[in-house]
Design an enzyme around this catalytic site. Structure first.
Site, PDB file in Angstrom:
ATOM      1  N   ASP A 164      14.219  12.670   7.874  1.00  0.00           N
ATOM      2  CA  ASP A 164      15.112  12.358   6.744  1.00  0.00           C
ATOM      3  C   ASP A 164      16.345  13.266   6.696  1.00  0.00           C
ATOM      4  O   ASP A 164      17.209  13.073   5.837  1.00  0.00           O
ATOM      5  CB  ASP A 164      14.341  12.454   5.414  1.00  0.00           C
ATOM      6  CG  ASP A 164      13.400  11.281   5.222  1.00  0.00           C
ATOM      7  OD1 ASP A 164      13.515  10.294   5.963  1.00  0.00           O
ATOM      8  OD2 ASP A 164      12.537  11.357   4.333  1.00  0.00           O
ATOM      9  N   CYS A 217      12.647  -2.315   8.612  1.00  0.00           N
ATOM     10  CA  CYS A 217      13.699  -1.832   7.725  1.00  0.00           C
ATOM     11  C   CYS A 217      14.981  -1.706   8.531  1.00  0.00           C
ATOM     12  O   CYS A 217      15.006  -2.049   9.709  1.00  0.00           O
ATOM     13  CB  CYS A 217      13.294  -0.550   7.030  1.00  0.00           C
ATOM     14  SG  CYS A 217      13.452   0.861   8.037  1.00  0.00           S
ATOM     15  N   ARG A 231       8.606  -0.608  10.783  1.00  0.00           N
ATOM     16  CA  ARG A 231       7.856   0.463  10.104  1.00  0.00           C
ATOM     17  C   ARG A 231       6.505  -0.128   9.708  1.00  0.00           C
ATOM     18  O   ARG A 231       6.323  -0.626   8.607  1.00  0.00           O
ATOM     19  CB  ARG A 231       8.632   0.970   8.879  1.00  0.00           C
ATOM     20  CG  ARG A 231       9.828   1.811   9.283  1.00  0.00           C
ATOM     21  CD  ARG A 231      10.601   2.275   8.098  1.00  0.00           C
ATOM     22  NE  ARG A 231       9.900   3.262   7.300  1.00  0.00           N
ATOM     23  CZ  ARG A 231      10.315   3.659   6.091  1.00  0.00           C
ATOM     24  NH1 ARG A 231      11.405   3.141   5.568  1.00  0.00           N
ATOM     25  NH2 ARG A 231       9.638   4.559   5.421  1.00  0.00           N
ATOM     26  N   ARG A 255      19.591   4.737  -4.303  1.00  0.00           N
ATOM     27  CA  ARG A 255      18.124   4.648  -4.184  1.00  0.00           C
ATOM     28  C   ARG A 255      17.501   6.040  -4.134  1.00  0.00           C
ATOM     29  O   ARG A 255      16.365   6.213  -4.569  1.00  0.00           O
ATOM     30  CB  ARG A 255      17.726   3.906  -2.898  1.00  0.00           C
ATOM     31  CG  ARG A 255      17.986   2.421  -2.920  1.00  0.00           C
ATOM     32  CD  ARG A 255      17.362   1.778  -1.707  1.00  0.00           C
ATOM     33  NE  ARG A 255      15.941   2.114  -1.614  1.00  0.00           N
ATOM     34  CZ  ARG A 255      15.191   1.936  -0.539  1.00  0.00           C
ATOM     35  NH1 ARG A 255      15.707   1.396   0.547  1.00  0.00           N
ATOM     36  NH2 ARG A 255      13.915   2.286  -0.532  1.00  0.00           N
ATOM     37  N   LYS A 293      12.165  12.312  -4.836  1.00  0.00           N
ATOM     38  CA  LYS A 293      11.888  10.867  -4.806  1.00  0.00           C
ATOM     39  C   LYS A 293      10.526  10.574  -4.171  1.00  0.00           C
ATOM     40  O   LYS A 293       9.716   9.851  -4.742  1.00  0.00           O
ATOM     41  CB  LYS A 293      12.984  10.151  -3.997  1.00  0.00           C
ATOM     42  CG  LYS A 293      12.633   8.721  -3.650  1.00  0.00           C
ATOM     43  CD  LYS A 293      13.738   8.026  -2.892  1.00  0.00           C
ATOM     44  CE  LYS A 293      13.754   8.247  -1.392  1.00  0.00           C
ATOM     45  NZ  LYS A 293      12.795   7.440  -0.630  1.00  0.00           N
ATOM     46  N   ASN A 294      10.301  11.135  -2.978  1.00  0.00           N
ATOM     47  CA  ASN A 294       9.096  10.748  -2.249  1.00  0.00           C
ATOM     48  C   ASN A 294       7.820  11.369  -2.813  1.00  0.00           C
ATOM     49  O   ASN A 294       6.715  11.019  -2.390  1.00  0.00           O
ATOM     50  CB  ASN A 294       9.259  11.055  -0.756  1.00  0.00           C
ATOM     51  CG  ASN A 294      10.272  10.113  -0.118  1.00  0.00           C
ATOM     52  OD1 ASN A 294      10.634   9.085  -0.707  1.00  0.00           O
ATOM     53  ND2 ASN A 294      10.749  10.465   1.068  1.00  0.00           N
TER      54      ASN A 294
HETATM   55  N1  EPU Z   1       3.310   4.611  11.391  1.00  0.00           N
HETATM   56  C1  EPU Z   1       2.535   3.701  12.048  1.00  0.00           C
HETATM   57  N2  EPU Z   1       1.651   2.939  11.316  1.00  0.00           N
HETATM   58  C2  EPU Z   1       1.556   3.062   9.961  1.00  0.00           C
HETATM   59  C3  EPU Z   1       2.358   4.003   9.295  1.00  0.00           C
HETATM   60  C4  EPU Z   1       3.234   4.761  10.051  1.00  0.00           C
HETATM   61  O1  EPU Z   1       2.593   3.554  13.264  1.00  0.00           O
HETATM   62  O2  EPU Z   1       0.736   2.363   9.363  1.00  0.00           O
HETATM   63  C5  EPU Z   1       4.264   5.455  12.166  1.00  0.00           C
HETATM   64  C6  EPU Z   1       5.712   5.138  11.844  1.00  0.00           C
HETATM   65  O3  EPU Z   1       6.207   4.071  12.619  1.00  0.00           O
HETATM   66  C7  EPU Z   1       6.407   6.438  12.125  1.00  0.00           C
HETATM   67  C8  EPU Z   1       5.340   7.484  11.760  1.00  0.00           C
HETATM   68  O4  EPU Z   1       4.107   6.797  11.733  1.00  0.00           O
HETATM   69  O5  EPU Z   1       6.686   6.556  13.484  1.00  0.00           O
HETATM   70  C9  EPU Z   1       5.572   8.181  10.437  1.00  0.00           C
HETATM   71  O6  EPU Z   1       5.762   7.242   9.401  1.00  0.00           O
HETATM   72  P1  EPU Z   1       5.239   7.551   7.932  1.00  0.00           P
HETATM   73  O7  EPU Z   1       4.135   6.602   7.619  1.00  0.00           O
HETATM   74  O8  EPU Z   1       4.972   9.005   7.802  1.00  0.00           O
HETATM   75  O9  EPU Z   1       6.497   7.148   7.051  1.00  0.00           O
HETATM   76  P2  EPU Z   1       6.455   6.500   5.615  1.00  0.00           P
HETATM   77  O10 EPU Z   1       5.306   6.988   4.844  1.00  0.00           O
HETATM   78  O11 EPU Z   1       6.658   5.021   5.741  1.00  0.00           O
HETATM   79  C10 EPU Z   1       7.784   8.409   4.464  1.00  0.00           C
HETATM   80  C11 EPU Z   1       9.038   8.530   3.644  1.00  0.00           C
HETATM   81  C12 EPU Z   1      10.252   8.294   4.517  1.00  0.00           C
HETATM   82  C13 EPU Z   1      10.245   9.297   5.665  1.00  0.00           C
HETATM   83  C14 EPU Z   1       8.918   9.215   6.437  1.00  0.00           C
HETATM   84  C15 EPU Z   1       8.774  10.268   7.506  1.00  0.00           C
HETATM   85  C16 EPU Z   1       8.328   7.836   1.448  1.00  0.00           C
HETATM   86  C17 EPU Z   1       8.376   6.826   0.365  1.00  0.00           C
HETATM   87  N3  EPU Z   1       8.993   7.554   2.568  1.00  0.00           N
HETATM   88  O12 EPU Z   1       7.779   7.080   4.992  1.00  0.00           O
HETATM   89  O13 EPU Z   1      11.385   8.548   3.690  1.00  0.00           O
HETATM   90  O14 EPU Z   1      11.299   9.031   6.546  1.00  0.00           O
HETATM   91  O15 EPU Z   1       7.815   9.385   5.510  1.00  0.00           O
HETATM   92  O16 EPU Z   1       8.846  11.532   6.963  1.00  0.00           O
HETATM   93  O17 EPU Z   1       7.750   8.896   1.289  1.00  0.00           O
HETATM   94  C18 EPU Z   1      13.562   8.268   2.870  1.00  0.00           C
HETATM   95  O18 EPU Z   1      13.238   8.928   1.880  1.00  0.00           O
HETATM   96  O19 EPU Z   1      14.752   7.962   3.107  1.00  0.00           O
HETATM   97  C19 EPU Z   1      12.526   7.818   3.786  1.00  0.00           C
HETATM   98  C20 EPU Z   1      12.717   6.830   4.646  1.00  0.00           C
END
Ligand code: EPU
Length: 417
Positions: free
Chosen positions: A304, A116, A121, A396, A22-23
């Protein structure tokens, strides 16, 4: 709204095939905006999130088809540059339209994602990165408005290796003028996958999979065709199922090398693994040993898999801890697991789990994708019937989860009310 009825305890046997990731798929769909032609992705899972991303692309004016696991997207003539609130609130990954739209069309309007189910997030790092590349960003009535005549290469240091920020910045930087560097970049396999595909389309990227990605901007990305990597979290979830039910199953079409931190922890719990390049056989122990788990950025233990790991440890012989360092509030599964009889105490981002000999079926509520899969795992070992409500969260992110579990011998059925 559909629910699952699970009757436990059960043993699993046989083999299961893992679907596409998915991701990895979600950014690969929006990356098609960077090209001037039709991009094709194979091994795409049939998920609500895939459908939402397709809907978003269609709203932008792309022509999309999705048949037999193959998505074709022609985003060469977009008529809109807006990702509306109604889509973004159901799937935060809609923010992946931002980087490609501003890079190729010079403007994007994307609804600001809210919090969320498990807490805040933020997307500040996505915005800071795009602004370093020269985009003018303003927040207008809950929308991110980004404009740029031409993006220019820049050095961007991420304070945390965010997957989403790395992906958005990478997709924008490939069409920027000159050289960009992302320091402290995310190293997740899904980021490497995106870089691989963009390189197939002619992007000048080096260092993907390390903490420093450098990008030499090009004037265009050619359309690509690519087979998506298997979903490491789905594979990890089945491995957890085998360990906690004391079963032996073979997980096919997976990438064990993307799962080493999870395999290590499940081994500490007593799981035995026979590992091949694209499959693994997992044997669960008679008694689960306790262990301590801390989530972190790849290649550390993934957040995850945190909820599923807690479900495993709920039945361990002794006390374990689970600490989430990526999302300190990601514990909505805890009160639900307690309803099955699990003994879990929460102190900030640390859960202390004292294994209990027996879980009992009960009605439960799914709250997000991974929390829901943990509840289903726990229901497999609980005595009697568990009803898991709101399983649209599962839909999802897990393709045909109940059919795959049924084929392994689980007593699980979908109820449509
Ligand atoms: N963060 C910030 N600022 C930002 C972005 C992130 O402070 O602008 C922080 C977040 O709060 C968190 C950390 O950085 O503490 C990591 O977040 P990340 O940005 O890596 O997460 P994401 O890109 O929003 C993706 C996956 C998530 C998975 C996370 C962590 C996708 C679509 N989503 O989210 O997947 O938990 O990386 O590995 O790729 C899931 O599939 O169920 C899911 C939630």
């Amino acid at each position: 709204m559909d629910s699952f009825i699970v009757r436990g305890p059960c043993r699993l046997e046989g083999s299961v095939e893992v679907s596409g990731a998915k991701n990895a798929v979600l950014p690969l769909i929006t990356a098609s905006i960077l090209t001037g032609g039709c991009c094709t992705l194979d091994n795409v899972p049939e998920l609500r999130d895939t459908r939402t991303m397709i809907k978003l692309m269609e709203m932008l004016g792309a022509t999309v088809s999705f048949e037999n696991g193959t998505v074709s997207v022609d985003a060469s003539h977009l008529t809109s540059h807006e990702a509306p609130y109604d889509l973004v609130r159901t799937m935060r990954a809609s923010i992946y339209a931002l980087g490609p739209l501003v890079a190729r069309y010079g403007r994007a309007r994307v609804s600001m994602p809210g919090g969320c189910a498990w807490g805040p997030r933020p997307v500040n790092l996505h915005l800071q990165g795009l602004s370093a590349l020269g985009a003018a960003i303003k927040i207008d009535h809950g929308y991110i408005d980004a404009t740029a005549e031409k993006l220019r290469g820049a050095e961007i240091v991420l304070p945390v290796p965010s997957v989403g920020a790395t992906v958005n910045i990478l997709m924008a930087a490939v069409l920027a003028e000159g050289r960009s560097v992302i320091e402290n970049a995310a190293r997740e396999p899904e980021v490497v996958e995106l870089a691989t595909v963009l390189k197939e389309g002619g992007a000048g990227i080096e260092g993907e999979g390390t903490t420093r990605i450098s990008i030499e901007g090009v004037s265009e990305i050619s359309p690509y065709r690519h087979r998506v990597i298997p979903d490491r979290i789905e594979a990890g979830t089945f491995a957890a199922a085998a360990v906690m039910t004391g079963s032996e199953i073979t997980i096919r079409t997976c990438r064990p090398d993307h799962l080493m931190a999870v395999i290590d922890k499940l081994r500490q719990c007593g799981g035995e693994f026979e590992i091949g390049d694209d499959h693994m056989t997992v044997r669960g122990p008679a008694r689960i040993a306790p262990t301590d788990v801390e989530t972190g950025f790849y290649p550390s233990f993934p957040t995850d898999m945190q909820a599923q790991m807690m479900a495993v440890l709920a039945g361990a012989d002794g006390s374990s801890t689970v600490t989430d360092r990526v999302y300190p509030d990601r514990f909505t599964h805890v009160p639900e697991l307690r309803r099955l009889g699990a003994d879990i105490k929460l102190d900030g981002n640390i859960a202390v789990i004292t294994g209990v000999g027996r879980l009992e079926g009960a009605p439960l509520m799914a709250t997000d994708i991974r929390a829901s899969s943990a509840l289903i795992l726990a229901a497999l070992v609980a005595e009697g019937e568990t009803k898991v409500l709101r399983i649209y969260h599962i839909d999802r992110g897990y393709e045909n989860l109940e059919k795959k579990l049924q084929a392994l011998g689980a007593d699980i059925e979908r109820i449509t009310e």
